[in-house]
Scaffold this motif. Structure first.
Motif, PDB file in Angstrom:
ATOM      1  N   ALA A 200       1.097  -1.238  -0.033  1.00 30.58           N
ATOM      2  CA  ALA A 200      -0.215   0.033   0.051  1.00 30.58           C
ATOM      3  C   ALA A 200       1.078   1.092  -0.136  1.00 30.58           C
ATOM      4  CB  ALA A 200      -0.345   0.004   1.317  1.00 30.58           C
ATOM      5  N   ALA A 201       1.935   1.602   0.813  1.00 33.45           N
ATOM      6  CA  ALA A 201       2.370   2.275   0.440  1.00 33.45           C
ATOM      7  C   ALA A 201       3.245   2.583  -0.627  1.00 33.45           C
ATOM      8  CB  ALA A 201       4.064   2.295   1.947  1.00 33.45           C
ATOM      9  N   VAL A 202       3.906   1.545  -1.742  1.00 32.96           N
ATOM     10  CA  VAL A 202       4.338   2.289  -2.452  1.00 32.96           C
ATOM     11  C   VAL A 202       3.525   2.411  -3.874  1.00 32.96           C
ATOM     12  CG1 VAL A 202       5.166   0.428  -4.848  1.00 32.96           C
ATOM     13  CG2 VAL A 202       6.329  -0.048  -2.187  1.00 32.96           C
ATOM     14  N   MET A 203       2.304   1.488  -3.264  1.00 31.95           N
ATOM     15  CA  MET A 203       0.725   2.389  -4.688  1.00 31.95           C
ATOM     16  C   MET A 203       0.958   3.659  -3.868  1.00 31.95           C
ATOM     17  SD  MET A 203       0.633   0.321  -5.780  1.00 31.95           S
ATOM     18  CE  MET A 203      -0.639   0.053  -7.517  1.00 31.95           C
ATOM     19  N   LYS A 204       0.383   4.098  -2.748  1.00 32.36           N
ATOM     20  CA  LYS A 204       0.499   5.400  -2.330  1.00 32.36           C
ATOM     21  C   LYS A 204       1.492   6.262  -2.915  1.00 32.36           C
ATOM     22  CE  LYS A 204      -0.162   8.400   1.292  1.00 32.36           C
ATOM     23  NZ  LYS A 204      -0.525   8.817   2.731  1.00 32.36           N
ATOM     24  N   ALA A 205       2.920   6.302  -2.772  1.00 28.46           N
ATOM     25  CA  ALA A 205       3.773   6.239  -4.174  1.00 28.46           C
ATOM     26  C   ALA A 205       3.349   7.389  -5.470  1.00 28.46           C
ATOM     27  CB  ALA A 205       5.304   6.196  -3.685  1.00 28.46           C
ATOM     28  N   LEU A 206       2.728   5.648  -6.008  1.00 26.96           N
ATOM     29  CA  LEU A 206       2.575   5.823  -7.600  1.00 26.96           C
ATOM     30  C   LEU A 206       0.653   6.653  -8.084  1.00 26.96           C
ATOM     31  CD1 LEU A 206       3.764   2.308  -8.243  1.00 26.96           C
ATOM     32  CD2 LEU A 206       5.014   4.577  -8.686  1.00 26.96           C
ATOM     33  N   SER A 207       0.403   7.370  -6.649  1.00 28.80           N
ATOM     34  CA  SER A 207      -1.048   7.785  -6.549  1.00 28.80           C
ATOM     35  C   SER A 207      -0.774   8.792  -6.802  1.00 28.80           C
ATOM     36  CB  SER A 207      -1.363   7.725  -5.377  1.00 28.80           C
ATOM     37  OG  SER A 207      -1.204   8.331  -4.669  1.00 28.80           O
ATOM     38  N   ASP A 208       0.373   9.179  -8.038  1.00 33.45           N
ATOM     39  CA  ASP A 208       0.074  10.976  -8.684  1.00 33.45           C
ATOM     40  C   ASP A 208       0.578  10.687  -9.508  1.00 33.45           C
ATOM     41  OD1 ASP A 208       1.353  13.502  -9.381  1.00 33.45           O
ATOM     42  OD2 ASP A 208       0.760  14.363  -7.125  1.00 33.45           O
ATOM     43  N   PRO A 209      -0.277  11.099 -10.647  1.00 33.95           N
ATOM     44  CA  PRO A 209       0.316  11.383 -12.204  1.00 33.95           C
ATOM     45  C   PRO A 209       1.859  11.851 -12.167  1.00 33.95           C
ATOM     46  CG  PRO A 209      -1.508  12.353 -11.786  1.00 33.95           C
ATOM     47  CD  PRO A 209      -1.331  12.227 -10.122  1.00 33.95           C
ATOM     48  N   LYS A 210       1.849  12.257 -11.829  1.00 30.07           N
ATOM     49  CA  LYS A 210       3.199  13.577 -11.963  1.00 30.07           C
ATOM     50  C   LYS A 210       4.276  12.297 -12.013  1.00 30.07           C
ATOM     51  CE  LYS A 210       2.114  18.030 -11.378  1.00 30.07           C
ATOM     52  NZ  LYS A 210       0.584  17.691 -11.064  1.00 30.07           N
ATOM     53  N   ARG A 211       3.566  11.488 -10.354  1.00 34.97           N
ATOM     54  CA  ARG A 211       5.408  10.796 -10.233  1.00 34.97           C
ATOM     55  C   ARG A 211       5.597  10.023 -10.880  1.00 34.97           C
ATOM     56  NH1 ARG A 211       2.743  10.506  -4.244  1.00 34.97           N
ATOM     57  NH2 ARG A 211       3.144  12.690  -3.534  1.00 34.97           N
ATOM     58  N   VAL A 212       4.458   9.233 -11.617  1.00 35.52           N
ATOM     59  CA  VAL A 212       3.616   8.062 -12.497  1.00 35.52           C
ATOM     60  C   VAL A 212       4.835   8.626 -13.804  1.00 35.52           C
ATOM     61  CG1 VAL A 212       2.125   6.298 -14.354  1.00 35.52           C
ATOM     62  CG2 VAL A 212       2.317   7.200 -11.590  1.00 35.52           C
ATOM     63  N   LYS A 213       4.626  10.022 -14.270  1.00 34.53           N
ATOM     64  CA  LYS A 213       5.927  10.285 -15.368  1.00 34.53           C
ATOM     65  C   LYS A 213       7.057  10.127 -15.276  1.00 34.53           C
ATOM     66  CE  LYS A 213       5.304  14.145 -18.362  1.00 34.53           C
ATOM     67  NZ  LYS A 213       5.155  15.869 -18.633  1.00 34.53           N
ATOM     68  N   ILE A 214       7.464  10.879 -13.916  1.00 32.07           N
ATOM     69  CA  ILE A 214       8.669   9.989 -13.430  1.00 32.07           C
ATOM     70  C   ILE A 214       9.075   9.095 -13.621  1.00 32.07           C
ATOM     71  CG2 ILE A 214      10.391  10.897 -11.201  1.00 32.07           C
ATOM     72  CD1 ILE A 214       8.767  13.407 -10.598  1.00 32.07           C
ATOM     73  N   LEU A 215       8.573   8.189 -13.500  1.00 32.55           N
ATOM     74  CA  LEU A 215       8.917   7.125 -13.811  1.00 32.55           C
ATOM     75  C   LEU A 215       9.331   6.604 -15.131  1.00 32.55           C
ATOM     76  CD1 LEU A 215       7.354   4.680 -10.736  1.00 32.55           C
ATOM     77  CD2 LEU A 215       9.629   5.305 -10.855  1.00 32.55           C
ATOM     78  N   ASP A 216       8.219   7.099 -15.912  1.00 35.61           N
ATOM     79  CA  ASP A 216       7.893   6.664 -17.093  1.00 35.61           C
ATOM     80  C   ASP A 216       9.047   7.082 -17.575  1.00 35.61           C
ATOM     81  OD1 ASP A 216       7.626   6.204 -19.426  1.00 35.61           O
ATOM     82  OD2 ASP A 216       5.751   7.622 -20.586  1.00 35.61           O
ATOM     83  N   ILE A 217       9.466   8.375 -17.561  1.00 31.14           N
ATOM     84  CA  ILE A 217      10.766   9.668 -17.877  1.00 31.14           C
ATOM     85  C   ILE A 217      12.253   8.693 -17.686  1.00 31.14           C
ATOM     86  CG2 ILE A 217      12.097  11.726 -17.901  1.00 31.14           C
ATOM     87  CD1 ILE A 217       9.634  12.961 -17.359  1.00 31.14           C
ATOM     88  N   ILE A 218      12.336   8.140 -16.270  1.00 32.08           N
ATOM     89  CA  ILE A 218      13.594   7.183 -16.277  1.00 32.08           C
ATOM     90  C   ILE A 218      13.418   6.016 -16.285  1.00 32.08           C
ATOM     91  CG2 ILE A 218      14.424   9.229 -14.802  1.00 32.08           C
ATOM     92  CD1 ILE A 218      13.560   7.469 -12.609  1.00 32.08           C
ATOM     93  N   SER A 219      12.191   5.386 -17.309  1.00 28.72           N
ATOM     94  CA  SER A 219      12.310   4.288 -17.607  1.00 28.72           C
ATOM     95  C   SER A 219      13.612   4.172 -18.529  1.00 28.72           C
ATOM     96  CB  SER A 219      11.009   3.309 -17.923  1.00 28.72           C
ATOM     97  OG  SER A 219      10.731   4.438 -19.194  1.00 28.72           O
ATOM     98  N   CYS A 220      14.127   5.337 -19.631  1.00 26.89           N
ATOM     99  CA  CYS A 220      14.528   4.994 -20.177  1.00 26.89           C
ATOM    100  C   CYS A 220      16.244   5.293 -20.670  1.00 26.89           C
ATOM    101  CB  CYS A 220      14.698   6.469 -21.579  1.00 26.89           C
ATOM    102  SG  CYS A 220      12.576   6.480 -22.307  1.00 26.89           S
ATOM    103  N   GLY A 221      16.712   5.043 -18.509  1.00 27.53           N
ATOM    104  CA  GLY A 221      17.917   5.377 -18.304  1.00 27.53           C
ATOM    105  C   GLY A 221      18.151   5.908 -17.392  1.00 27.53           C
ATOM    106  N   GLU A 222      19.594   6.351 -16.936  1.00 31.66           N
ATOM    107  CA  GLU A 222      19.390   7.520 -15.618  1.00 31.66           C
ATOM    108  C   GLU A 222      20.042   9.107 -16.124  1.00 31.66           C
ATOM    109  OE1 GLU A 222      23.577   8.097 -14.082  1.00 31.66           O
ATOM    110  OE2 GLU A 222      23.276   6.586 -12.878  1.00 31.66           O
ATOM    111  N   LEU A 223      18.935   9.903 -15.638  1.00 29.87           N
ATOM    112  CA  LEU A 223      19.133  11.678 -15.996  1.00 29.87           C
ATOM    113  C   LEU A 223      19.379  11.998 -14.211  1.00 29.87           C
ATOM    114  CD1 LEU A 223      15.783  11.349 -18.051  1.00 29.87           C
ATOM    115  CD2 LEU A 223      18.178  11.462 -19.061  1.00 29.87           C
ATOM    116  N   CYS A 224      19.720  13.093 -14.549  1.00 32.11           N
ATOM    117  CA  CYS A 224      19.798  14.071 -13.646  1.00 32.11           C
ATOM    118  C   CYS A 224      18.132  14.669 -13.455  1.00 32.11           C
ATOM    119  CB  CYS A 224      20.852  15.160 -13.870  1.00 32.11           C
ATOM    120  SG  CYS A 224      20.158  16.292 -14.636  1.00 32.11           S
TER     121      CYS A 224
END
Length: 113
Positions: free
Chosen positions: A7-31
């Motif tokens: 539930a704590a992990v899912m709560k972290a994913l409850s914000d669309p901006k955080r999901v977008k951040i994960l999508d962005i860094i899924s391509c590789g490490e970024l600053c």
């Protein structure tokens, strides 16, 4: 993983901006500066979102000089997929039918597997 951790992990994913951040860094490490270019908010706001993702174990952070670089914690992301699959899959033994000797439901610390 237990229900509380999941539930704590899912709560972290409850914000669309955080999901977008994960999508962005899924391509590789970024600053942080490269991630920030994709949003219309300030650096402190990005730092807050990243902190939530790091605390949930979904993102790794590495300091290189004065810059922070972010990457997916692939091990934990893969575990999240497995846990979600197990949680939502039909099982031979169902939590509804598993009770203790007094007939009480299983505790909330029950593992999915």
């Amino acid at each position: 993983m237990d229900y509380e951790s999941y539930a704590a992990v899912m709560k972290a994913l409850s914000d669309p901006k955080r999901v977008k951040i994960l999508d962005i860094i899924s391509c590789g490490e970024l600053c942080a500066c490269d991630i920030l270019e994709q949003f219309d908010f300030t650096q402190p706001t990005l730092s807050h979102h990243i902190k939530v993702l790091v605390n949930a174990g979904l993102v790794n952070v590495e300091k290189k000089g004065t810059w922070h670089h972010y990457s997916l914690n692939e091990k934990n992301m893969n575990q999240l997929v497995i846990d979600t699959s197990q949680l939502t899959s039909k099982k031979t033994s169902c939590i509804c039918s598993e009770t203790d000797q007094k007939g009480a439901a299983l505790s909330e610390k029950t593992l999915f597997v």
